[in-house]
Design a protein around this motif. Structure first.
Motif, short mmCIF file in Angstrom:
data_model
loop_
_atom_site.label_atom_id
_atom_site.label_comp_id
_atom_site.label_asym_id
_atom_site.label_seq_id
_atom_site.Cartn_x
_atom_site.Cartn_y
_atom_site.Cartn_z
N GLY A 1 46.44 35.96 36.41
CA GLY A 1 46.44 36.27 37.90
C GLY A 1 46.92 37.75 38.51
O GLY A 1 46.89 37.73 39.46
N LYS A 2 46.82 38.65 37.66
CA LYS A 2 47.18 40.09 37.95
C LYS A 2 46.58 40.60 38.86
O LYS A 2 47.04 41.20 39.95
CB LYS A 2 47.57 40.86 36.66
N THR A 3 45.27 40.61 38.80
CA THR A 3 44.35 41.44 39.85
C THR A 3 44.58 40.54 41.05
O THR A 3 44.49 41.10 42.31
CB THR A 3 43.10 41.46 39.30
N MET A 4 44.33 39.24 41.07
CA MET A 4 44.31 38.59 42.37
C MET A 4 45.66 38.76 43.26
O MET A 4 45.68 39.01 44.24
CB MET A 4 44.47 37.04 42.03
N ILE A 5 46.87 38.75 42.37
CA ILE A 5 48.10 38.92 43.07
C ILE A 5 48.05 40.55 43.68
O ILE A 5 48.57 40.77 44.79
CB ILE A 5 49.25 38.82 42.05
N ALA A 6 47.58 41.63 42.92
CA ALA A 6 47.53 42.89 43.36
C ALA A 6 46.47 43.07 44.63
O ALA A 6 47.02 43.56 45.34
CB ALA A 6 46.88 43.68 42.29
N ARG A 7 45.49 42.21 44.65
CA ARG A 7 44.70 41.96 45.89
C ARG A 7 45.57 41.48 47.14
O ARG A 7 45.32 42.05 48.31
CB ARG A 7 43.54 41.36 45.57
N ARG A 8 46.23 40.47 47.04
CA ARG A 8 46.91 39.79 48.01
C ARG A 8 48.09 40.75 48.31
O ARG A 8 48.46 40.92 49.65
CB ARG A 8 47.54 38.27 47.60
N MET A 9 48.60 41.31 47.36
CA MET A 9 49.68 42.22 47.80
C MET A 9 49.32 43.61 48.60
O MET A 9 49.89 44.04 49.64
CB MET A 9 50.50 42.94 46.47
N ALA A 10 48.08 44.00 48.21
CA ALA A 10 47.53 45.20 49.23
C ALA A 10 47.42 44.50 50.77
O ALA A 10 47.86 45.23 51.70
CB ALA A 10 46.19 45.43 48.71
N SER A 11 46.81 43.20 50.63
CA SER A 11 46.63 43.12 52.15
C SER A 11 48.11 42.45 52.82
O SER A 11 48.24 42.96 54.05
CB SER A 11 45.89 41.26 52.16
N VAL A 12 49.28 42.23 52.07
CA VAL A 12 50.40 41.88 52.78
C VAL A 12 50.86 43.26 53.14
O VAL A 12 51.83 43.40 54.05
CB VAL A 12 51.19 41.10 51.67
N LEU A 13 51.02 44.17 52.37
CA LEU A 13 51.55 45.58 52.64
C LEU A 13 50.95 46.16 53.61
O LEU A 13 51.84 46.83 54.35
CB LEU A 13 51.41 46.35 51.13
#
Length: 222
Positions: free
Chosen positions: A10-22
């Motif tokens: 899930g590393k890529t998925m979390i990175a994508r969601r983190m971009a949205s949160v930031l």
């Protein structure tokens, strides 16, 4: 940030969601994700420029470098790292860089340039999914695509396939996604031979759709 873990955790998925949160928090202006690997950054005689181009493309979001340790293999890769270190300082107000890979290899990556370690203070380990979590992921795919599965198939075949995936170190989220997609393909082949197809048939997995994926030992056990 450093994301450490096996493929499919899930590393890529979390990175994508983190971009949205930031972006929502006002840390990033765009909140998009630019995913790259060695081939997107390294090219004979053009490494510095290719790396700069990807960094600029990621401005306002996250640059996600998968298998970042592969950049330590040769001079061209080290040139990409040097460019990365300098640009991270230049663009630090509007860029997040996430590097990802296996733990031991990522330690080598950090040691390849004296400026790297201080620029990656946030370390996130991603553990492998356990059996229960893999079942949950499979259920999520069923819900997402409006599929159902017979109880016999789920309790016998899917259970055995997930156990087999864990034993052979394939037991992560990507493995379950591939399992679901293989089921879809096998279901299509099965239904093609069927004269009358109901609406329920189109969204129902049976044991026949997953039996071809089991090895001989598992077939004997079942």
């Amino acid at each position: 940030m450093i994301f450490v873990g096996n493929p499919g955790t899930g590393k890529t998925m979390i990175a994508r969601r983190m971009a949205s949160v930031l972006k929502e928090l006002g840390v990033l202006k765009k909140g998009h994700l630019v995913e790259v690997d060695r081939s997107a950054l390294v090219s004979a005689g053009h490494t510095a420029q290719k790396t700069k181009d990807k960094l600029k493309e990621a401005l306002g979001g996250i640059l996600f470098i998968d298998e970042a340790y592969s950049l330590t293999r040769d001079v061209a890769g080290l040139e990409a790292i040097d460019t990365l270190v300098k640009s991270m300082e230049d663009y630090r107000e509007n860029l997040v860089v996430v590097v990802a890979g296996y733990q031991n290899e990522m330690d080598l990556f950090l040691a390849s340039n004296p400026g790297l370690k201080s620029r990656f203070p946030n370390y996130f380990p991603f553990r492998d999914y356990n059996e229960h979590e893999l079942f949950q992921i499979f259920d999520q795919f069923l819900d997402e695509f409006d599929y159902k599965v017979t109880e016999e198939c789920k309790t016998n075949i899917i259970y055995s396939l997930i156990e087999e995936g864990i034993r052979s170190n394939k037991g992560n989220g990507r493995f379950v996604r591939n399992l679901f997609e293989e089921g879809q393909r096998n279901q299509a082949i099965r239904l093609e031979k069927q004269e009358l197809i109901t609406e329920e048939d189109l969204t129902m997995f049976t044991s026949e759709d997953f039996l071809p994926l089991l090895d001989e030992k598992e077939l004997i056990r079942i």
